[in-house]
Each structure stands twice: as C-alpha cells, then as structure tokens.
Design an enzyme around this catalytic site. Structure first.
Site, PDB file in Angstrom:
ATOM      1  N   CYS A   1       0.784  -1.242   0.000  1.00  0.00           N
ATOM      2  CA  CYS A   1       0.000   0.000   0.000  1.00  0.00           C
ATOM      3  C   CYS A   1       0.812   1.287   0.000  1.00  0.00           C
ATOM      4  O   CYS A   1       0.647   2.108  -0.903  1.00  0.00           O
ATOM      5  CB  CYS A   1      -0.955  -0.006   1.181  1.00  0.00           C
ATOM      6  SG  CYS A   1      -2.228  -1.254   1.004  1.00  0.00           S
TER       7      CYS A   1
HETATM    8  P1  NAD Z   1      -4.512  -9.174  -3.429  1.00  0.00           P
HETATM    9  O1  NAD Z   1      -3.599  -9.146  -4.597  1.00  0.00           O
HETATM   10  O2  NAD Z   1      -4.096  -9.896  -2.177  1.00  0.00           O
HETATM   11  O3  NAD Z   1      -5.937  -9.759  -3.856  1.00  0.00           O
HETATM   12  C1  NAD Z   1      -6.615  -9.390  -5.025  1.00  0.00           C
HETATM   13  C2  NAD Z   1      -7.403 -10.609  -5.507  1.00  0.00           C
HETATM   14  O4  NAD Z   1      -8.234 -10.214  -6.581  1.00  0.00           O
HETATM   15  C3  NAD Z   1      -6.526 -11.731  -6.045  1.00  0.00           C
HETATM   16  O5  NAD Z   1      -6.853 -12.932  -5.386  1.00  0.00           O
HETATM   17  C4  NAD Z   1      -6.894 -11.802  -7.538  1.00  0.00           C
HETATM   18  O6  NAD Z   1      -6.812 -13.110  -8.071  1.00  0.00           O
HETATM   19  C5  NAD Z   1      -8.315 -11.284  -7.510  1.00  0.00           C
HETATM   20  N1  NAD Z   1      -8.802 -10.769  -8.795  1.00  0.00           N
HETATM   21  C6  NAD Z   1      -8.166 -10.011  -9.710  1.00  0.00           C
HETATM   22  N2  NAD Z   1      -8.985  -9.718 -10.725  1.00  0.00           N
HETATM   23  C7  NAD Z   1     -10.179 -10.296 -10.456  1.00  0.00           C
HETATM   24  C8  NAD Z   1     -11.427 -10.320 -11.121  1.00  0.00           C
HETATM   25  N3  NAD Z   1     -11.630  -9.687 -12.276  1.00  0.00           N
HETATM   26  N4  NAD Z   1     -12.430 -11.022 -10.558  1.00  0.00           N
HETATM   27  C9  NAD Z   1     -12.259 -11.664  -9.381  1.00  0.00           C
HETATM   28  N5  NAD Z   1     -11.102 -11.649  -8.702  1.00  0.00           N
HETATM   29  C10 NAD Z   1     -10.074 -10.978  -9.225  1.00  0.00           C
HETATM   30  O7  NAD Z   1      -4.815  -7.634  -3.092  1.00  0.00           O
HETATM   31  P2  NAD Z   1      -5.172  -6.998  -1.659  1.00  0.00           P
HETATM   32  O8  NAD Z   1      -3.948  -6.831  -0.844  1.00  0.00           O
HETATM   33  O9  NAD Z   1      -6.353  -7.699  -1.094  1.00  0.00           O
HETATM   34  O10 NAD Z   1      -5.605  -5.529  -2.126  1.00  0.00           O
HETATM   35  C11 NAD Z   1      -6.812  -5.290  -2.825  1.00  0.00           C
HETATM   36  C12 NAD Z   1      -7.036  -3.791  -2.897  1.00  0.00           C
HETATM   37  O11 NAD Z   1      -7.217  -3.255  -1.578  1.00  0.00           O
HETATM   38  C13 NAD Z   1      -5.881  -3.001  -3.503  1.00  0.00           C
HETATM   39  O12 NAD Z   1      -6.391  -1.909  -4.200  1.00  0.00           O
HETATM   40  C14 NAD Z   1      -5.116  -2.523  -2.282  1.00  0.00           C
HETATM   41  O13 NAD Z   1      -4.383  -1.354  -2.547  1.00  0.00           O
HETATM   42  C15 NAD Z   1      -6.235  -2.257  -1.310  1.00  0.00           C
HETATM   43  N6  NAD Z   1      -5.879  -2.364   0.105  1.00  0.00           N
HETATM   44  C16 NAD Z   1      -5.039  -3.334   0.531  1.00  0.00           C
HETATM   45  C17 NAD Z   1      -4.724  -3.425   1.878  1.00  0.00           C
HETATM   46  C18 NAD Z   1      -3.762  -4.474   2.393  1.00  0.00           C
HETATM   47  O14 NAD Z   1      -3.316  -4.341   3.517  1.00  0.00           O
HETATM   48  N7  NAD Z   1      -3.421  -5.481   1.629  1.00  0.00           N
HETATM   49  C19 NAD Z   1      -5.294  -2.536   2.795  1.00  0.00           C
HETATM   50  C20 NAD Z   1      -6.188  -1.586   2.327  1.00  0.00           C
HETATM   51  C21 NAD Z   1      -6.481  -1.509   0.975  1.00  0.00           C
END
Ligand code: NAD
Length: 416
Positions: A261
């Site tokens: 992030c």
């Molecule tokens: P991640 O990469 O762990 O998970 C994303 C998931 O989405 C993956 O499993 C992927 O296969 C799936 N995906 C991608 N395209 C898809 C589609 N079209 N249909 C269905 N599934 C699909 O990402 P994350 O860490 O969970 O982060 C997600 C979002 O949240 C990002 O924008 C991130 O910046 C934000 N965020 C993350 C955190 C954190 O601590 N990780 C905290 C706050 C916000």
C-alpha cells in the site's frame, strides 16, 4: 466480494462475523479451492479459525463463478490495483471486475449496490467504474444500480482486529440510497461514519497512506542526522511524540516502509499530481528517502568489513512482522546490493520464505534464524519478528539492526 486477497477475504469473513452471508469470488481456481477447503491462501492472524467457523456455519463460501452475484444484494470490488512504471495505478483488474459485474447486472431484476473497496486514484469510481457498469448493464447508476466507494484501512498482521475495530468508516456514495445501504452494513460499529462523495473517499484513502508514509520518511531522515551526531533517534521520537500536536504513532525510524500500500499509494498520488500539472515535492521526497534508507545498512556494514567473499545473514523478508507478504519489502534492495558487491547471502523469515523465493530463488534459505546466523560473517535485521529479539542468537557476531529489534555485544543500529 470480488477478489479473495487480503482485503476481500478478511472483509468477507468479518461481514460474516457481523451476521451477513458472503460469497468471495476470484479468478484463480486454486485460491477458491483452498478457501473452500478451509485453508486461507495468505497468512493472517485468526483468519483460518474465522474461515473454518463460517464455512461450517454455511455463511461463507468462495466461488469462481460471477453468476453468484445474482443471489446477492451488494458487491464489493476488492481486486488488486498494482502500479505501472510511472507510478500510476493499473486499473485493469477493476475494469475486468466492473465489466463482468455490469454484464451480469443486466439480468438482475432488483436494485444492486456496487461498492469499490480497492484503493483507486480519486475520480475512478465515478468516472471509470460508473460508465463501465452503465454501458454493460444498460441500467442507470443511482437508480437501479447503487454505487459507493468505501476505502479499507486494515493493516496486514492485525487485519481482522482492525476491520472489526475501526477508527472511523468512510463512505462515499453516488446517491442517498447507496449511502444508506452501505451504512447499514456497519450499523453495529461504535465509531464515526463519515459521509462524503466517492471521489473524496478515494482521496481520503490515498492521503491517509501518504500522511503515514511521510511520517516514516521524516523520522528516518531525522534518524540519519541523529546517527551522524551520536544521538539515539528513539529518544528523539519519544520526545517529539509526547507533543499532542505530533503524537507517538509512526515515528519509528528504520530501514523504510514496504508493503502493498504505502509505496503504491504515494506513487499514485505523485503520478496524479503530475498529470494535473502539479509538482508533488513532498511526496517525491518521501519516496526518495525510502529508496535510499535500506541501502544505508550496507554502508554501515562496509564500515566494519569488505563485502566481497563474505557471507551475510539477512533476518526478515516480510515487509513487516506477522505477515507473509513480501511486496515492496526493503529486504529486496538490500539483498540485491549485497549480491552485486560480491557477498554471499543467507536468509530467514518465519512466514515469508516461500513468497520471497518466487522472486529470488538463488539465495540460501535457512530453516531457522539460528541456522541462518551460524557461519555468517555479519547479520542484518530487516523485519521486527519477536524471535530475532534474543541477544543470545547472535553471540559476538556483528549485527546491523534495521528495525531496533535487539541490542547485542557487537552492534550498530541504523539510526542510533
Ligand atoms: P490481493 O492481490 O491480495 O488480492 C486481489 C485478488 O483479486 C486476487 O486474489 C486476484 O486473483 C483477484 N482478482 C483479480 N482480478 C479479479 C477479477 N476480475 N475477478 C475476481 N477476482 C479478481 O490484493 P489486496 O492486498 O487484497 O488488495 C486489494 C485492494 O485493496 C488493492 O487496491 C489494495 O491497494 C487495497 N488495500 C489493501 C490493503 C492491504 O493491507 N493489503 C489494505 C487496504 C487496501
């Protein structure tokens, strides 16, 4: 939940805790199978127990089928938003999710609310997601499709606790009905709920991470000057942190910030500012300090020994403790520079070795911290795991500590 990563899976299971029924959709079949078998694809405290509990109660399941959306009322988009080379965010997964959702919603007879939870550049929900949904569904956003932006502030390592005990909830909605629908999900929470527009909600999330990252780079810069003057920056942080206008959080000097992030969101802010013809001086410096900071550990090491032909133990690969996430970990630039300078590298991490190995398969992975330190000429500490805090682990070996984890006989801290 569209996306079954850190945010989708944690949010989904926490909504089950609040009494909702949830289906998590992902495009990776293997992830879906693991989740349905009760095995979270990521390490997060308490996640496995929560997953097994809600699978058993029949409140929760994962699926690779978008059609499942038709049985639900609200869809959260929780897909990844990685960065392009220029720092702007790659919205292709958001686009795919919106395309598929919109196409399905053409078939839905009742109102459906779509909520963007992924971190996205301000204006994305209204100017990028809304037009896709409208085009694919043939329906009007604000009428039969509700749209909102509800940023997530959970921290990996304490994600469940953070989700269930937020400082505040931010809801940006395109219309009053969507605001009411999203608000109702959080009605049992005892915290302020801030109602704004989707674009403001998006900016609150990006600005939040930009502010936290700025504090880290600021204390690191102060720490570097402290080190040169023989001052322990930790005393300085304590001193300034007691000023009510400053506060004590995020004043821990060290080897810099990583994770999925902070670096991404600060770079997203920079790219968007430049796109608007503005010069993001402060945020650019935040990134510059963060890129230089881990390399200071190597400079400190080189004060004591020549690196060519030596073996260096690197303890910690996760970008922070209590997670297996190595995205943007500061261990990457440190190990790359050690290798370029001709040193051999042994590494250890209690949780993140498998993930790190995918990017750097050719270094030596040790089964324990003890085995990693054994035979090494010096040790670098990169992640604040509690098991690295035992001085006995190091004997009289040279330890360069990037996180303030321990104090040993033969020791240097990065900023103290
Ligand atoms: P991640 O990469 O762990 O998970 C994303 C998931 O989405 C993956 O499993 C992927 O296969 C799936 N995906 C991608 N395209 C898809 C589609 N079209 N249909 C269905 N599934 C699909 O990402 P994350 O860490 O969970 O982060 C997600 C979002 O949240 C990002 O924008 C991130 O910046 C934000 N965020 C993350 C955190 C954190 O601590 N990780 C905290 C706050 C916000």
């Amino acid at each position: 939940m569209i996306g079954t990563g850190y945010v989708g899976l944690v949010t989904g299971l926490c909504f089950c805790e609040l009494g909702d029924d949830v289906v998590c959709i992902d495009i990776i079949d293997e992830k879906v199978d693991m989740v349905n078998a009760g095995n979270p694809p990521i390490f997060e405290k308490g996640l496995e127990e929560l997953l097994r509990k809600h699978l058993a109660e029949g409140r929760f399941r994962a699926s690779a089928e978008y059609d499942e959306v038709l049985q639900t009322d609200i869809t959260f988009i929780c897909v990844g938003t990685p960065t392009y080379e220029d720092g702007s965010l790659d919205l292709r997964y958001v686009k795919d999710a919106a395309d598929d959702l919109g196409t399905l919603l053409r078939r839905k007879r009742t109102r459906h609310t779509v909520v963007v939870k992924s971190t996205v550049p301000p204006t994305t929900t209204e100017q990028f997601v809304a037009p896709i949904l409208q085009k694919r569904s043939g329906k009007k956003v604000g009428k039969t499709i509700g749209l909102a932006m509800n940023p997530e502030f959970l921290r990996e390592g304490s994600a469940i606790e953070d989700f269930l005990n937020p400082d505040r909830i931010i809801i940006g909605a395109s219309d009053p009905k969507s605001m009411q629908v999203v608000r109702s999900l959080y009605e049992s929470f005892d915290c302020p709920i801030i109602e704004v527009t989707p674009t403001t909600a998006e900016m609150i999330k990006v600005a939040n991470n930009a502010a936290l990252a700025t504090r880290i780079s600021m204390i690191n810069e102060i720490g570097n000057v402290c080190k040169a003057l023989g001052i322990d920056v930790r005393d300085v942080a304590k001193g300034i942190g007691m000023d009510a206008r400053i506060g004590p959080a995020f004043l821990k000097a060290g080897a810099g910030f990583g994770g999925s992030c902070f670096p991404k969101d600060v770079k997203c802010f920079i790219a968007q500012a430049k796109h608007l013809g503005l010069e993001p001086w402060v945020m650019q410096s935040v990134i510059d300090v963060n890129e230089a900071q881990p390399l200071r550990l190597i400079a400190l090491l080189e004060k004591h020994l020549k690196l060519r032909g030596k073996t260096i133990a690197v303890l910690g690969l996760a970008f922070k403790p209590e997670t297996d996430d190595v995205r943007e970990s500061r261990s990457f630039p440190v190990i790359e520079l050690l290798l370029r300078k001709g040193a051999g590298v042994k590494v250890h991490d209690p949780k993140a070795m498998a993930n790190f190995k995918q990017f750097m398969p050719d270094i030596h992975y040790s089964e324990s911290a003890k085995a990693c330190v054994r035979g090494a000429d010096a040790v670098l500490i990169m992640t604040e795991w509690p098991e690295y805090a035992d001085p006995k682990l190091y004997g009289d070996k040279l330890v360069i500590d990037g996180r303030g984890v321990v104090k040993t006989k033969n020791y240097e801290g990065i900023c103290w």
